[in-house]
Design a protein around this motif. Structure first.
Motif, PDB file in Angstrom:
ATOM      1  N   VAL A 289       0.915  -1.226   0.154  1.00 24.27           N
ATOM      2  CA  VAL A 289       0.193   0.104  -0.086  1.00 24.27           C
ATOM      3  C   VAL A 289       1.029   1.134  -0.066  1.00 24.27           C
ATOM      4  CG1 VAL A 289      -1.686   1.291   1.327  1.00 24.27           C
ATOM      5  CG2 VAL A 289      -2.070  -1.355   1.367  1.00 24.27           C
ATOM      6  N   THR A 290       1.797   1.310   0.880  1.00 23.64           N
ATOM      7  CA  THR A 290       2.738   2.471   0.996  1.00 23.64           C
ATOM      8  C   THR A 290       3.593   2.764  -0.260  1.00 23.64           C
ATOM      9  OG1 THR A 290       2.844   1.802   3.513  1.00 23.64           O
ATOM     10  CG2 THR A 290       4.527   3.571   2.596  1.00 23.64           C
ATOM     11  N   PHE A 291       4.174   1.910  -0.683  1.00 25.86           N
ATOM     12  CA  PHE A 291       5.037   1.924  -1.876  1.00 25.86           C
ATOM     13  C   PHE A 291       4.352   2.178  -3.013  1.00 25.86           C
ATOM     14  CE2 PHE A 291       8.427  -0.144   0.596  1.00 25.86           C
ATOM     15  CZ  PHE A 291       9.385   0.471   0.227  1.00 25.86           C
ATOM     16  N   SER A 292       2.946   1.724  -3.236  1.00 22.49           N
ATOM     17  CA  SER A 292       1.870   2.236  -4.332  1.00 22.49           C
ATOM     18  C   SER A 292       1.632   3.491  -4.400  1.00 22.49           C
ATOM     19  CB  SER A 292       0.801   1.274  -4.289  1.00 22.49           C
ATOM     20  OG  SER A 292       1.019  -0.185  -4.483  1.00 22.49           O
ATOM     21  N   PHE A 293       1.283   4.052  -3.017  1.00 23.27           N
ATOM     22  CA  PHE A 293       0.736   5.468  -2.871  1.00 23.27           C
ATOM     23  C   PHE A 293       1.998   6.356  -2.883  1.00 23.27           C
ATOM     24  CE2 PHE A 293      -3.147   4.285  -0.591  1.00 23.27           C
ATOM     25  CZ  PHE A 293      -4.078   3.865  -2.003  1.00 23.27           C
ATOM     26  N   LEU A 294       3.003   6.182  -2.230  1.00 22.59           N
ATOM     27  CA  LEU A 294       4.148   7.202  -2.229  1.00 22.59           C
ATOM     28  C   LEU A 294       5.323   6.787  -2.915  1.00 22.59           C
ATOM     29  CD1 LEU A 294       3.960   7.190   1.782  1.00 22.59           C
ATOM     30  CD2 LEU A 294       2.618   8.627   0.118  1.00 22.59           C
ATOM     31  N   HIS A 295       5.745   7.684  -3.802  1.00 19.98           N
ATOM     32  CA  HIS A 295       6.763   7.288  -4.735  1.00 19.98           C
ATOM     33  C   HIS A 295       8.002   8.234  -4.369  1.00 19.98           C
ATOM     34  CE1 HIS A 295       2.972   7.038  -7.092  1.00 19.98           C
ATOM     35  NE2 HIS A 295       3.292   5.625  -7.519  1.00 19.98           N
ATOM     36  N   GLN A 296       7.926   9.044  -3.298  1.00 17.86           N
ATOM     37  CA  GLN A 296       9.190   9.816  -2.802  1.00 17.86           C
ATOM     38  C   GLN A 296       9.964   8.633  -2.155  1.00 17.86           C
ATOM     39  OE1 GLN A 296       6.091  10.097  -1.795  1.00 17.86           O
ATOM     40  NE2 GLN A 296       5.627  12.280  -1.753  1.00 17.86           N
ATOM     41  N   ILE A 406      -0.809  17.845   3.453  1.00 11.55           N
ATOM     42  CA  ILE A 406      -0.067  16.867   3.329  1.00 11.55           C
ATOM     43  C   ILE A 406       0.391  16.618   1.931  1.00 11.55           C
ATOM     44  CG2 ILE A 406       0.534  14.188   3.166  1.00 11.55           C
ATOM     45  CD1 ILE A 406      -1.080  13.703   5.502  1.00 11.55           C
ATOM     46  N   LEU A 407      -0.351  16.759   0.796  1.00 12.14           N
ATOM     47  CA  LEU A 407       0.016  16.613  -0.592  1.00 12.14           C
ATOM     48  C   LEU A 407       0.600  18.071  -0.785  1.00 12.14           C
ATOM     49  CD1 LEU A 407      -3.279  14.968  -1.668  1.00 12.14           C
ATOM     50  CD2 LEU A 407      -1.114  13.951  -1.627  1.00 12.14           C
ATOM     51  N   ARG A 408       0.202  19.270  -0.290  1.00 14.93           N
ATOM     52  CA  ARG A 408       0.699  20.338  -0.634  1.00 14.93           C
ATOM     53  C   ARG A 408       2.430  20.187  -0.465  1.00 14.93           C
ATOM     54  NH1 ARG A 408      -4.080  23.149   0.446  1.00 14.93           N
ATOM     55  NH2 ARG A 408      -3.413  23.021   2.590  1.00 14.93           N
ATOM     56  N   THR A 409       2.596  19.396   0.751  1.00 14.67           N
ATOM     57  CA  THR A 409       4.209  19.512   1.023  1.00 14.67           C
ATOM     58  C   THR A 409       5.103  18.600  -0.134  1.00 14.67           C
ATOM     59  OG1 THR A 409       4.105  17.440   2.328  1.00 14.67           O
ATOM     60  CG2 THR A 409       3.456  19.747   3.526  1.00 14.67           C
ATOM     61  N   SER A 410       4.405  17.871  -0.805  1.00 13.97           N
ATOM     62  CA  SER A 410       5.059  16.815  -1.501  1.00 13.97           C
ATOM     63  C   SER A 410       6.083  15.894  -0.919  1.00 13.97           C
ATOM     64  CB  SER A 410       5.882  17.670  -2.875  1.00 13.97           C
ATOM     65  OG  SER A 410       5.264  18.314  -3.379  1.00 13.97           O
TER      66      SER A 410
END
Lengths: 695, 695
Positions: A289-296, A406-410
């Motif tokens: 879930v985490t690696f799918s949603f978060l690409h940073q 959260i999304l605004r911080t990238s």
């Protein structure tokens, strides 16, 4: 093959799936049912045999009983099919290895590949191939149909599984978390296509974003590491390995072998491949879930933002356990955060640290803004946000406001939504919908972020071990299986340039004078091809001061051999080394991964201390440095509690050379130096034992 | 106090709760709203002050701002109220300790008890007292009201929490799992009523079946152990301790102090109290569910019954990690199980072991019957059942059939229901309804059973440590704070009958002849009140063979002191002990739990090896034996790898006597023997350091 009108039969279910996918345009291929006793299935023409098909099939799906399956696979190979997916069980796993070998021989001859047998098969959301045969609904006693299986949707995760059931569960959980599937592949008995092959395929597949593996065991360890490390360079590879408990290797020949369980070799292999290891099935899902949603690919500086002290403390505890950096807010950041809190009475007196506990009085808006300010600051790489929506001050729109902040911080963040009421479920699902991984406990949220930040480090450290080869260096090693005689050990050490004390073997019939070229004091060791561990039996006598002592000691060792009823092959007389830190350096041949290297605390307490580090051989000098720094004894080497420092580079060079011994000498099964004494003066392999097993 | 018409105010919410409970007959007490500026609240008469009430209140609930709260509590005490529940925050936790002390002084004088301040308060499902102020619903943007809090129902679990929020979450999760609550108590700042008091109260409450505690820290460790061990004898006490990471005690004075983190002392205390420790908040809930549903006290023999190999393997892995016994089925049991499987083709060839994998082909009925036969056999104490309902052969009635089978055996079992579709949820809830704990992962189900079977063992080992006292034994200990001089250490060892080598202190100005009464070789140790650790600085010289050597060594030590710029107080000349196993025996004073004892591997590698065991002092001889057997070094003592065995009883006696030193001497802060040499010949405290801090 085996399709009928009976919709409870596996082949019929699979045929329906494929036909549906064809009808919906997902499967861009023709589907043909085969069954000699049916002319049609529904409104589809049914074919009696492979020969009767209007074209050569690319893939044959086999779900008929085992005895029949063999002939179907043979026919398929003969007909020129490119691959067979054998769902059928009752082969090697039921003691019928011959049956599957027969199938394999026929396929190999024609270059046809086989997935299975005994597998749940393949679900490919892109090509539309779907051999999953589990019913989608079940009937209650009341007659009502209930959904029994959550169907996956198209996405980027590949699940490779050695247990069909667990793979299916992972795929359901991903669907429940809003994560799409690229493919689900059950390996079954791995008659042909193996986990390694499947990793290799999806490593280069651009639709695949994350590879998740449920592993029970593998055949070719070095191929696994190569495939996984190649994949891990491009996309996260997450693995959950079953079977973590130690194999009780009580009868092992060396300390090294008894020290290391099978799982520890797997762990070393995972490290070298650069894969992310999950500790449980739950974590495998959480990480997907985490690696799918978060690409940073964040660093390790974690902000913990919460409106409830307790849950923040639990998160901080977990973060420390995971080695994350939970530094405090800088002065500038604290100031910026405070400016978001408005004029509320608590805001002015509140101490802002990490966890950033904004207390139960904070409003939805201030909470989101303050979290945004802190996360956006240069202080942090990522955040875990723990919003307690039960407090009166927090509105039902917490997920909307917090997610947008959260999304605004990238920067990457996970949230933890606790509670069992309807609102908790809604907020949890809303976070997921907005692309923020959401977990029901703080520990899981923190561990997911720890995994995320470990990936760049793991990836950069991944390497492919070289293959096992044979060298001319040690052609002199001959004889029977068993302990390698001292003379050959000495020559072996010289070949690999591993410093060892000067020694002389005094044969059983030789005189007792001082051996030429040695300086007193000396150590005397009983030599017997019947015995590997000398210390325990009293076969080593240290600090023999002079010729007179030597004579007494030799006599005593001969008597000891007689008493123990072992062969007396003489006494090895060795110059005493200067004292230092005692290490163990060993190498054994793992059944799956081949030669491995172990470095650890040596001497009497080796197995008590159990301080060691393991790697797959061979090791470069850099690899050897890592090995050293992974042990606690590494602290001692660089000068612990006032002791003198040891030259780490010199040790690393010796380890690197030593690590080639098993790689280049297939007849050496195990070799161990214990102690390897490291001191200011240098490094000496004081006691070495090796075991041969000639091919 | 503080009730108004504003339903978002804490006092108003609490008043509504109490009034509702009164109306429903749960709360058998009158409820009076107090507010000087209101004549009535709804249709209830509102009172201006405590004096104006028609009767003396038993309990005053205070939810007004901190400054006001103090005067309310004072009034309540004066009015003769028995207790005050102070919800209000803004006291010690906000740096205002004075404010709460003022409140406490007033209450103490009148014998009124205080719960809080800064607490979520108390929810007692039996008496109907409910001070929880969290809103039950919240409004969405659409205007719809959504349930935001799952209300607990009446039952047997008491949740004691040092975090209001986490306690509330646990209570919600219990409700979601069908487990009822006896009470939820938030301790707040523990101005008066402490965790220990609350445990003591519910220990004797017959409605309480299970006590669950979320712990951040406690004040009086010995009272906690006493209260918890008394409770644990009657009912399971489960504790989750936050703050597990090590305190980095870098500046600690002895190895013992730097070796042991705060959490390890808590862990020892939990063991001694006989409480079950949960590793996470999730586990705290899981264990509450399990102990609420299952009243058996099983042994450790676990049956794993499944119809899917992978999940069975994961369960077996977890069971081994938890030290459970997963022996195979006896021949008789295997036969009985096979008889349940009917004439299906797979049944005859299937090998029946543990995990009992009945494969995907087993039907609902056979699965339930086979599990029943195996669990009912004398082979097993409990079972984890892993039914994969996704396979075609299993019906939606699996929970009904399996639960009935399990219940017929009268043995405890947990199940694991995996999957995210509707049917999974239904089966999970049906199991819970039938009184079978159900978990979403195999690991959690197995760990719950491991906890269940650990409770009888923990309970039987629980003990209450005696209090710290002062003895006349060591009145001779006088002087300044700091290292205890060698002469006093020697006398102390003699007082407690701890064998130590003969030694003589040669003062700085004495001659260098052989000290009377000592045998060569001797060890020489630099004595300086400025230095505690001698080895690292080169202040210990061993194996001094004769008087000449002694003269040289003494000079060298004097020079060393000069170089290190520390005071030279002389040289301690000590007979050399015979070699043996080096132990560390230490005692430190923990801030919470008082004197503790540590036994571990001694010598140079103490902190590297980190092999030690910890207990709360004092220790009986049996306690000391347990301490020994809990360390790896214990293996060495009983003759490891050919070494001679040591008399364990003798060592246990010495440890027991040693454990009284800090108990009986409040001025000794830490004492450590390292090494304590244990050999065939006996046990000797070779090097002892102690630190005093006079009260």
């Amino acid at each position: 093959m085996g399709v009928s009108d009976d919709q409870s039969k596996l082949a019929s279910i699979i045929f329906s799936n494929l036909l549906r996918n064809h009808g919906e345009g997902i499967l861009k291929a023709s589907v043909y049912p085969l069954n000699p006793s049916h002319a049609s299935i529904g409104d589809q023409k049914c074919y009696p045999s492979l020969d009767s098909l209007p074209e050569v099939p690319e893939l044959v799906v086999v779900a008929v009983p085992a005895s029949l399956a063999v002939s179907v696979v043979k026919d398929a190979a003969r007909a020129g099919a490119r691959a067979a997916l054998v769902i059928t069980g009752g082969f090697a796993e039921a003691g019928k290895k011959d049956l599957e070998q027969e199938m394999w021989a026929a396929a190999k001859k024609r270059g046809m590949r086989i997935l299975g047998p005994n597998t749940i098969g393949l679900l490919d959301t892109s090509s539309g191939v779907d051999s999953l045969f589990l019913p989608a609904t079940k009937k209650l006693e009341t007659g009502r149909e209930v959904v029994s299986l959550l169907k996956p949707f198209k996405g980027g995760v590949v699940v490779i599984t050695q247990s069909g059931h667990l793979g299916e569960i992972v795929s359901e959980e991903l669907a429940a978390n809003g994560v799409g599937l690229r493919a689900l592949v059950g390996t079954g008995n791995q008659l042909d296509v193996s986990v390694e092959d499947i990793i290799g395929y999806f490593a280069d597949d651009y639709l695949t974003k994350v590879i998740a593996i449920y592993l029970e065991g593998i055949k070719n360890g070095r191929r696994f590491i190569s495939a996984a490390s190649a994949a891990a360079r491009n996309k996260p590879v997450i693995v959950f390995k079953m079977g973590k408990t130690r194999a009780g290797a009580l009868a092992a020949l060396t300390h090294t072998a008894s020290l290391v369980g099978d799982y520890e070799v797997y762990k070393a292999a995972f490290r070298e491949a650069g894969v992310v290891e999950a500790e449980s099935l739950q974590e495998l899902v959480d990480y997907c879930v985490t690696f799918s949603f978060l690409h940073q690919r964040p660093g390790r500086r974690l902000l913990i933002s919460t409106n409830a002290g307790g849950v923040g403390a639990v998160a901080a505890d977990e973060a420390e356990r995971d080695g994350l950096d939970i530094r405090s807010l800088s002065r500038e950041t604290a100031k910026a955060v405070r400016s978001c809190l408005g004029k509320a009475s608590f805001a002015s007196t509140m101490t802002l640290s990490n966890p950033l506990d904004l207390t139960a009085t904070v409003t939805t808006e201030s909470f989101a803004k303050a979290t945004e300010k802190a996360l956006a600051s240069p202080d942090f790489d990522m955040a875990v946000v723990l919003p307690t929506h039960q407090t009166p001050a927090i509105g039902a729109d917490i997920s909307e406001q917090m997610a947008e902040s959260i999304l605004r911080t990238s920067k990457p963040a996970c949230v933890c939504v606790m509670g069992s009421a309807e609102l908790a479920k809604m907020i949890h699902e809303d976070f997921l919908r907005r692309g923020i991984p959401s977990f029901p406990t703080p520990e899981r949220a923190v561990r997911a972020l720890a995994a995320l930040s470990s990936y760049p480090v793991l990836r950069s450290g991944s390497r492919r071990p070289s293959a096992v080869s044979t060298s001319d260096r040690a052609r002199f090693i001959t004889g029977a299986n068993g302990p390698l005689p001292p003379k050959m050990i000495e020559r072996l050490l010289s070949e690999y340039d591993i410093p060892h004390p000067r020694s002389v073997l005094v044969g059983p019939d030789a005189g007792l004078a001082k051996p030429r070229g040695l300086r007193f004091p000396v150590a005397c060791k009983l030599v017997s091809s019947d015995m590997l561990h000398k210390t325990e039996a009293g076969g080593v006598i240290l600090e023999v001061p002079d010729s007179e002592g030597l004579a007494i000691v030799s006599r005593r060792l001969r008597q000891l051999a007689t008493r123990l009823r072992i062969k007396f092959d003489g006494v090895l007389v060795q110059e005493m080394s200067s004292p230092g830190i005692e290490l163990l350096l060993g190498s054994t041949r793992d059944k799956v991964f081949g030669p491995t290297i172990v470095l650890g605390a040596g001497g009497k307490y080796t197995e008590l201390v159990r301080d060691y580090s393991l790697a797959i051989a061979p090791l470069s000098i850099d690899d050897a440095r890592n090995l050293i720094s992974n042990t606690k004894v590494g602290q001692l080497l660089s000068g612990y509690r006032g002791g003198p420092p040891v030259r780490i580079l010199g040790l690393a060079r010796i380890i690197s050379r030593f690590s080639r011994i098993l790689i280049e000498n297939p007849s050496i099964e195990q070799i161990e130096v214990n102690p390897l004494i490291a001191s200011e003066d240098g490094i000496t392999a004081v006691d070495v034992r090796a075991v041969t097993r000639f091919p």
